[in-house]
Write an enzyme that holds these catalytic residues in place. Structure first.
Site, PDB file in Angstrom:
ATOM      1  N   SER A 107       0.216   3.273  48.324  1.00 24.26           N
ATOM      2  CA  SER A 107       1.601   2.882  48.583  1.00 24.26           C
ATOM      3  C   SER A 107       2.370   2.571  47.312  1.00 24.26           C
ATOM      4  O   SER A 107       3.563   2.884  47.215  1.00 24.26           O
ATOM      5  CB  SER A 107       1.634   1.652  49.510  1.00 24.26           C
ATOM      6  OG  SER A 107       0.905   1.886  50.675  1.00 24.26           O
ATOM      7  N   HIS A 134       3.811  -3.011  46.360  1.00 27.86           N
ATOM      8  CA  HIS A 134       4.961  -2.131  46.522  1.00 27.86           C
ATOM      9  C   HIS A 134       5.989  -2.354  45.419  1.00 27.86           C
ATOM     10  O   HIS A 134       6.585  -1.390  44.921  1.00 27.86           O
ATOM     11  CB  HIS A 134       5.590  -2.368  47.895  1.00 27.86           C
ATOM     12  CG  HIS A 134       4.680  -2.026  49.031  1.00 27.86           C
ATOM     13  ND1 HIS A 134       4.797  -2.585  50.277  1.00 27.86           N
ATOM     14  CD2 HIS A 134       3.612  -1.189  49.102  1.00 27.86           C
ATOM     15  CE1 HIS A 134       3.870  -2.108  51.074  1.00 27.86           C
ATOM     16  NE2 HIS A 134       3.124  -1.256  50.378  1.00 27.86           N
TER      17      HIS A 134
END
Length: 309
Positions: free
Chosen positions: A144, A195
């Site tokens: 991610s 993230h």
């Protein structure tokens, strides 16, 4: 090498169906290789999840630096893999076509390593400034972070337009930040620092010195992003080939193989399905996410919650 226990992996089946719909021959080589590598490590992990996840404690204190290489390519469950790989499929087709396969491979390798390094420094900073030692033990896995960095690049090279985030239209240039907050609110266990590290690495490339440093280090192959050249493309009839200039349809190709769902809508649907699966079985893996609990808590829960062996 550890193999996962057998069972119905709905996310994995959906991923294979998406790849088959697009067509293996229509996926650029580096993107296809990245998809295959992540899927292979999901099916046959090099180490159990606890041995590949990335944390300050494991890297800085125990000097287990191999986790920087392992953590991006291991995933917590099939839904985690599904969303990440579908996102990679779309971004990879766009960016590899724009940057060229050699440079895109260089970008993927650099971002995979650098997002992990930035993640460690973010967690260390959170632990120090918030006086919360648990940040040192947060253990992260998944692609991610790299995908958030690629999203920054995609928005940079294909600016304009809006995306839907939780039903609200958001300008493309702010989409990364909106999705960072949305995922943190929607997905229990998602790694905010993981993230965020991807966004920061992407900004270092588009607005900072990273791209120049990479070009200086590589030397042998420039990105050639400003020079006209043949573009790899595919269409809905399955025909693939090369052209001198990118087609306008390429920006809409994502909808062609995702049933018209945006990336954010796919995430929301995948999250809901994953959470429903969690309610049905106490022995299923944790919900889609990026972060694991501290090591001691994981050991206490390991016997009755999940088994990654």
């Amino acid at each position: 090498m550890q193999r996962r226990t057998r069972g119905l992996n709905t996310g994995l089946l959906l991923l294979f169906s998406q790849i088959c719909y697009v067509g293996v021959n229509n996926i650029p080589p580096v993107t296809l290789a990245a998809l295959a590598l992540n899927t292979w490590f999901f099916l046959s992990p090099l180490k159990p999840l606890y041995g590949s996840c990335l944390s300050v404690e494991k890297c800085f204190q125990q000097k287990d630096w191999q986790r920087l290489l392992l953590s991006p390519f291991h995933h917590a469950d099939d839904w985690h893999l599904y969303f990440n790989m579908v996102s990679l499929l779309w971004k990879g087709i766009n960016l590899e076509r724009r940057l060229g396969s050699k440079w895109f491979a260089y970008v993927i390798a650099t971002f995979s390593l650098l997002t992990g390094v930035v993640y460690l420094f973010l967690e260390l900073a959170f632990a120090e400034f918030m006086d919360e030692p648990s940040f040192r033990m947060n253990c992260a896995v998944g692609f991610s972070g790299v995908l958030f960095a690629l999203k920054v690049l995609n928005n940079h090279y294909f600016p304009g337009g809006f995306v839907s985030v939780m039903g609200f239209p958001v300008p493309n240039k702010f989409a990364c930040w909106a999705e960072l907050v949305a995922i943190h609110l929607m997905v229990p266990g998602a790694s905010f620092a993981g993230h965020l590290s991807g966004i920061l690495v992407g900004l270092m490339y588009t607005h900072g010195p990273l791209k120049n440093i990479m070009e200086a280090c590589a030397g042998m192959f420039p990105s050639d992003i400003h020079q006209p050249r043949q573009q790899y493309y595919f269409n809905n009839s399955g025909y693939a080939g090369f052209q001198d200039h990118p087609r306008e349809e390429e920006h809409r190709s994502y909808a062609a193989y995702t049933a018209g769902l945006s990336e954010e809508e796919q995430l929301e649907r995948a999250v809901r399905a994953s959470l429903r699966d969690q309610g049905r079985s106490r022995n299923s893996p944790p919900p889609y996410g990026f972060r694991l609990s501290s090591e001691e808590e994981m050991r206490r829960k390991r016997l009755h919650r999940f088994d990654f062996q």
